[in-house]
Design a protein around this motif. Structure first.
Motif: not given
Length: 139
Positions: A1-10, A15-16, A122-129
């Motif tokens: 898992m890339s560092s960018e993907e980890k940051r996205t999960w974070i 965000g939830v 909502l925008a942040a969560l959709v972006s992350s998803v």
């Protein structure tokens, strides 16, 4: 898992969790109360600050836990990030119609502020998803 993907999960986790905690705290005061009397500004600002701070701290912890790939970003990461932010922008643009309509209808500031807050969440969560799906399904 890339560092960018980890940051996205974070980002998705923060965000939830943070908005749910904030909304549970403030919206629990709504029943039977005039919303104009609910002190929401300070808790909302604290929620925003905690969300930003938690995302930064957790990203640092992640980078310390996996230092070898902490600053590596490749073309795939950049494209996934671009796509996720692009979709998030459109979600925010559409979701911003609700607070605008509330302002035009002269609704209480409480509802306008919360509609705008929810639009950002909502925008942040959709972006992350979108980013997580891109990482998981391959790009």
């Amino acid at each position: 898992m890339s560092s960018e993907e980890k940051r996205t999960w974070i980002s998705a986790l923060v965000g939830v969790v943070v908005p749910i905690a904030y909304l549970a705290t403030v919206l629990s005061k709504v029943p039977g109360t005039d919303v104009a009397s609910i002190a929401y500004v300070e808790p909302m600002l604290i929620s925003i600050g905690v969300g930003i701070g938690a995302a930064i701290v957790l990203a640092i912890v992640s980078a310390m836990a996996w230092p070898k790939d902490a600053d590596r970003t490749d073309e795939r990461d950049r494209e996934i990030n671009r796509r996720g932010e692009y979709v998030g922008f459109y979600v925010m643009s559409i979701a911003a119609i609700a607070p605008l309509a509330l302002a035009m209808a002269k609704a209480e500031h409480f509802w306008i502020a919360h509609a705008l807050y929810l639009a950002f969440v909502l925008a942040a969560l959709v972006s992350s998803v979108v980013k997580i799906v891109a990482y998981r399904q391959g790009w």
